[in-house]
Design a protein around this motif. Structure first.
Motif, PDB file in Angstrom:
ATOM      1  N   PHE A 211       0.851  -1.206   0.000  1.00  0.00           N
ATOM      2  CA  PHE A 211       0.000   0.000   0.000  1.00  0.00           C
ATOM      3  C   PHE A 211       0.880   1.248   0.000  1.00  0.00           C
ATOM      4  N   VAL A 212       0.358   2.285  -0.663  1.00  0.00           N
ATOM      5  CA  VAL A 212       1.086   3.552  -0.750  1.00  0.00           C
ATOM      6  C   VAL A 212       0.189   4.684  -0.262  1.00  0.00           C
TER       7      VAL A 212
ATOM      8  N   GLY B  16       4.007  -0.343   4.588  1.00  0.00           N
ATOM      9  CA  GLY B  16       3.641   0.434   3.396  1.00  0.00           C
ATOM     10  C   GLY B  16       4.708   1.439   3.014  1.00  0.00           C
ATOM     11  N   GLN B  17       4.402   2.212   1.976  1.00  0.00           N
ATOM     12  CA  GLN B  17       5.321   3.224   1.453  1.00  0.00           C
ATOM     13  C   GLN B  17       4.616   4.581   1.434  1.00  0.00           C
TER      14      GLN B  17
ATOM     15  N   GLN C 266      -4.136   8.555  -8.377  1.00  0.00           N
ATOM     16  CA  GLN C 266      -3.676   7.571  -9.370  1.00  0.00           C
ATOM     17  C   GLN C 266      -2.464   6.780  -8.835  1.00  0.00           C
ATOM     18  N   TYR C 267      -1.778   7.358  -7.854  1.00  0.00           N
ATOM     19  CA  TYR C 267      -0.546   6.729  -7.368  1.00  0.00           C
ATOM     20  C   TYR C 267      -0.694   6.089  -5.988  1.00  0.00           C
ATOM     21  N   SER C 268      -1.731   6.512  -5.267  1.00  0.00           N
ATOM     22  CA  SER C 268      -1.741   6.112  -3.852  1.00  0.00           C
ATOM     23  C   SER C 268      -3.096   5.569  -3.408  1.00  0.00           C
ATOM     24  N   ASP C 269      -3.084   4.857  -2.310  1.00  0.00           N
ATOM     25  CA  ASP C 269      -4.294   4.210  -1.788  1.00  0.00           C
ATOM     26  C   ASP C 269      -5.005   5.070  -0.764  1.00  0.00           C
ATOM     27  N   VAL C 270      -4.339   6.089  -0.264  1.00  0.00           N
ATOM     28  CA  VAL C 270      -4.919   6.986   0.744  1.00  0.00           C
ATOM     29  C   VAL C 270      -4.156   8.304   0.675  1.00  0.00           C
TER      30      VAL C 270
ATOM     31  N   VAL D 159     -14.006  14.654  -4.588  1.00  0.00           N
ATOM     32  CA  VAL D 159     -13.494  14.291  -5.917  1.00  0.00           C
ATOM     33  C   VAL D 159     -12.570  13.062  -5.867  1.00  0.00           C
ATOM     34  N   SER D 160     -12.396  12.470  -4.686  1.00  0.00           N
ATOM     35  CA  SER D 160     -11.390  11.420  -4.539  1.00  0.00           C
ATOM     36  C   SER D 160     -12.004  10.023  -4.500  1.00  0.00           C
ATOM     37  N   SER D 161     -11.378   9.113  -5.220  1.00  0.00           N
ATOM     38  CA  SER D 161     -11.831   7.718  -5.144  1.00  0.00           C
ATOM     39  C   SER D 161     -11.081   6.963  -4.046  1.00  0.00           C
ATOM     40  N   VAL D 162     -10.034   7.573  -3.483  1.00  0.00           N
ATOM     41  CA  VAL D 162      -9.309   6.928  -2.379  1.00  0.00           C
ATOM     42  C   VAL D 162      -9.602   7.700  -1.094  1.00  0.00           C
ATOM     43  N   PRO D 163      -9.454   7.040   0.071  1.00  0.00           N
ATOM     44  CA  PRO D 163      -9.755   7.738   1.321  1.00  0.00           C
ATOM     45  C   PRO D 163      -8.919   8.999   1.516  1.00  0.00           C
ATOM     46  N   ILE D 164      -9.596  10.046   2.012  1.00  0.00           N
ATOM     47  CA  ILE D 164      -8.923  11.284   2.408  1.00  0.00           C
ATOM     48  C   ILE D 164      -8.928  11.316   3.933  1.00  0.00           C
TER      49      ILE D 164
END
Ligand code: NCD
Length: 308
Positions: free
Chosen positions: A46-47, A72-73, A100-104, A121-126
């Motif tokens: 995970f990034v 993770g990274q 596009q690069y990260s999971d959170v 606007v985010s598909s990954v958790p903020i």
């Protein structure tokens, strides 16, 4: 996923009692794990991105350390002056790129509501790591964890918040989070830096306001000092007039209960004299450490425990 699960972490107002106890329990498990073997591999592959539009030492590095200790990274944008933000890119486009690069994405921004805008606007958790004078929900959870560790309970305590209650996002979040418990709140500030009305209206615990620190100390179980938020003042003369409003000195510590706990989200300027650091009641550097475990719990939570 358990029903206590949350996608984004934006405000303490999202937190259920279930969610809070899950995070506090998970944080305790991470504490044991880190102390025994340095961490785990739960978030291997995970990034995360740390996207910070305002300065940070503890929040950005504890979120990074939390990710690393879970395997993770981290992409660290800790100074947006060196990103395309400096070219005028909007927050929304920056988020659309970094997702596009990260999971959170862990976001700190000077505007109240920026984390909610990013989430829209985010598909990954903020994760809101502070939105202007708005909120700092992950700090409130680590503050709660600290109080549990130091006092062994929350219910029944008298919790005193001191300083710039108007601009301080940590106290906005913490005072609301304490709605889940039965506590007595004491707010110590000058009239013009008092807790905002919109926050007070949401509080369910009894609260007393003080302008004088000495009157509030003897009844306090927890004294939560805060920095006067220089960056929020339009008029710097006004800031200078306030900067020594409340100073917790070694001498004043005599008024604090023997079982009391002194907290501060840090950075500290003049609010707590260095001499107080050696007092066993001074918990602010332990508070820093607890932040790591709580943020490990939060990252693992929004990333579904490492399950894709
Ligand atoms: C706080 C913040 O950024 O709101 N710092 C932190 O995250 N620990 C408090 C402050 O800056 O005074």
């Amino acid at each position: 996923m358990p029903n206590s699960s949350l996608k984004h972490i934006l405000t303490v107002e999202q937190f259920s009692a279930d969610f809070i106890s899950t995070i506090l329990n998970e944080a305790a498990a991470h504490q044991k794990n880190v102390q025994a073997k340095g961490g785990s591999k739960k978030l291997d592959s995970f990034v995360s991105t740390n996207l910070f539009y305002e300065p940070s030492t503890r929040t950005s590095s504890s979120f990074a350390a939390a990710m690393y200790r879970l395997g993770g990274q981290v992409i660290g944008i800790n100074d947006v002056a060196y990103s395309s933000v400096a070219k005028g890119e909007t927050l929304e486009d920056t988020i659309r790129t970094l997702e596009q690069y990260s999971d959170v994405i862990v976001l700190r921004h000077p505007d109240k509501g920026a984390a909610a805008l990013a989430a829209s606007v985010s598909s990954v958790p903020i994760i809101n790591a502070g939105d202007g004078t708005g909120e700092h929900p992950t700090q409130a959870l680590l503050d709660l964890y600290t109080i549990m560790q130091e006092q062994g309970k929350i219910d029944g305590l008298t919790i005193t918040m001191v300083g710039d209650l108007k601009h301080g996002r940590t106290v906005h979040s913490l005072s609301k989070l304490l709605n889940h418990y039965k506590v007595t709140l004491q707010f110590v500030s000058t009239e013009d830096l008092s807790m905002p009305e919109d926050v007070c209206q949401k509080l369910t615990n009894p609260m007393t306001r003080f302008t004088d620190l000495t009157s509030a100390l003897p009844t306090s179980d927890v004294v939560y000092m805060t920095r006067i938020q220089k960056e929020r003042f339009k008029d710097l003369d006004e800031y200078h007039a306030h900067k020594d409003d409340y100073v917790l000195s070694e001498n004043l510590m005599r008024l604090v209960k023997k079982t009391g706990t002194i907290m501060h989200p840090l950075p500290r300027l003049n609010e707590i004299e260095q001499e107080v650091d050696n007092d066993p009641r001074a918990a602010y550097f332990r508070q820093v450490q607890y932040g790591l475990y709580v943020r490990m719990a939060l990252l693992a939570h929004v990333l579904n425990g490492g399950e894709r």
